[in-house]
Design a protein around this motif. Structure first.
Motif, PDB file in Angstrom:
ATOM      1  N   MET A  82       9.081  21.542  14.496  1.00  0.00           N
ATOM      2  CA  MET A  82      10.400  21.930  13.980  1.00  0.00           C
ATOM      3  C   MET A  82      10.924  20.887  12.983  1.00  0.00           C
ATOM      4  N   LEU A  83      10.697  19.616  13.289  1.00  0.00           N
ATOM      5  CA  LEU A  83      11.115  18.562  12.355  1.00  0.00           C
ATOM      6  C   LEU A  83      10.320  18.648  11.059  1.00  0.00           C
ATOM      7  N   ALA A  84       9.034  19.003  11.178  1.00  0.00           N
ATOM      8  CA  ALA A  84       8.205  19.166   9.979  1.00  0.00           C
ATOM      9  C   ALA A  84       8.753  20.288   9.103  1.00  0.00           C
ATOM     10  N   GLN A  85       9.210  21.361   9.726  1.00  0.00           N
ATOM     11  CA  GLN A  85       9.783  22.461   8.951  1.00  0.00           C
ATOM     12  C   GLN A  85      11.080  22.042   8.265  1.00  0.00           C
ATOM     13  N   LEU A  86      11.882  21.233   8.946  1.00  0.00           N
ATOM     14  CA  LEU A  86      13.096  20.721   8.309  1.00  0.00           C
ATOM     15  C   LEU A  86      12.744  19.927   7.054  1.00  0.00           C
ATOM     16  N   ASP A  87      11.752  19.044   7.182  1.00  0.00           N
ATOM     17  CA  ASP A  87      11.330  18.245   6.033  1.00  0.00           C
ATOM     18  C   ASP A  87      10.814  19.129   4.908  1.00  0.00           C
ATOM     19  N   ALA A  91      12.393  19.503   1.192  1.00  0.00           N
ATOM     20  CA  ALA A  91      11.584  19.180   0.017  1.00  0.00           C
ATOM     21  C   ALA A  91      11.590  20.338  -0.975  1.00  0.00           C
ATOM     22  N   ILE A  92      11.499  21.555  -0.471  1.00  0.00           N
ATOM     23  CA  ILE A  92      11.537  22.734  -1.341  1.00  0.00           C
ATOM     24  C   ILE A  92      12.878  22.817  -2.067  1.00  0.00           C
ATOM     25  N   GLU A  93      13.958  22.605  -1.321  1.00  0.00           N
ATOM     26  CA  GLU A  93      15.289  22.664  -1.924  1.00  0.00           C
ATOM     27  C   GLU A  93      15.476  21.589  -2.989  1.00  0.00           C
ATOM     28  N   ALA A  94      14.876  20.423  -2.758  1.00  0.00           N
ATOM     29  CA  ALA A  94      15.019  19.314  -3.702  1.00  0.00           C
ATOM     30  C   ALA A  94      13.994  19.377  -4.832  1.00  0.00           C
TER      31      ALA A  94
END
Length: 250
Positions: A82-87, A91-94
């Protein structure tokens, strides 16, 4: 959109709650929570609670998840993924490249006995770089200090308690780790459902009705108004091992 009105109606349906409790007890007779894996490791959780935890992690976006109780490591793998998905989403948004080795987000697991075969399997898992394990009693003063020292490096912390289920042990865990929970985040106490189950279901355990995680939660909340039970979660799940166990930090 979540149907909050229908959730509220379910919560008021006493008959539904009784039927859900009966079903949960029947499912536990067949070791229902042992039927599921997460990314190849046994997680020993109800799928309903796994979905609820996904929702909380997405909403809170913690930097650190502290978990007492490791077992086969499925929950650590779940939290790490889940933390990996947050990252990844950030990253996609940035519009940047994701290097998981540089992520600060971690899962910290504590267990009094990390079996060697479980440790090896966890350390060999693709999510291993996000996981740190500490062996020792979760209520030992030295372990508590070590966890506090690690948590001091993080700004958003979510806590999950799922080890020894006696009242005294869980209360000591709450006293040790609940204060690390960030405001707006959660301290989740699993297996509070023991209070609502027949005592004969725990013939070889030191816990049971009257002595379990839920009684510890009730006792802890008497002197800690900074937390509240988020009943909306159990209301919508109906089948959960953590009734009165989803504690939100105010």
């Amino acid at each position: 959109m979540i149907e909050t009105d229908s959730i509220a109606l379910m919560a008021k349906d006493a008959a539904l709650g009784q039927e859900a409790n009966k079903l949960l007890n029947r499912l536990c007779e067949y070791k229902y929570s042992y039927h599921f894996d997460w990314m190849g490791r046994p997680i020993i959780q109800f799928p309903q609670d796994m979905v609820a935890m996904q929702e909380l992690i997405w909403a809170v976006k913690p930097d650190l998840i502290i978990e007492t109780g490791i077992a086969h490591g499925g929950s650590l793998i779940f939290s790490a993924s889940m933390l990996a998905q947050l990252d990844l989403c950030e990253a996609i948004e940035a519009g940047t490249m994701l290097d998981p080795r540089k992520s600060k987000r971690k899962v910290l697991g504590i267990d009094i006995d990390i079996r060697e075969h479980n440790r090896k399997a966890i350390e060999a898992h693709p999510m291993a770089s996000r996981i740190q394990m500490v062996q020792g009693s979760s209520i030992d003063a030295g372990i508590v200090k070590q966890v506090h020292d690690i948590a001091a490096q993080y700004s958003r912390v979510l806590v999950c308690l799922d080890s020894n289920h006696t009242h005294a042990h869980v209360l000591a865990e709450l006293q040790a780790y609940a204060p690390l929970t960030s405001k707006g985040s959660y301290c989740v106490v699993f297996d509070t459902v023991v209070e609502d189950m027949p005592k004969e279901m725990f013939p070889d355990r030191p816990w049971g009705p009257g002595d379990n995680p839920k009684t510890a939660v009730w006792e802890y909340l008497k002197g800690n108004p900074g937390f509240e039970i988020d009943k909306t979660i159990q209301d919508k799940l109906q089948l959960t091992v953590a009734p009165d166990g989803y504690l939100r930090r105010l």
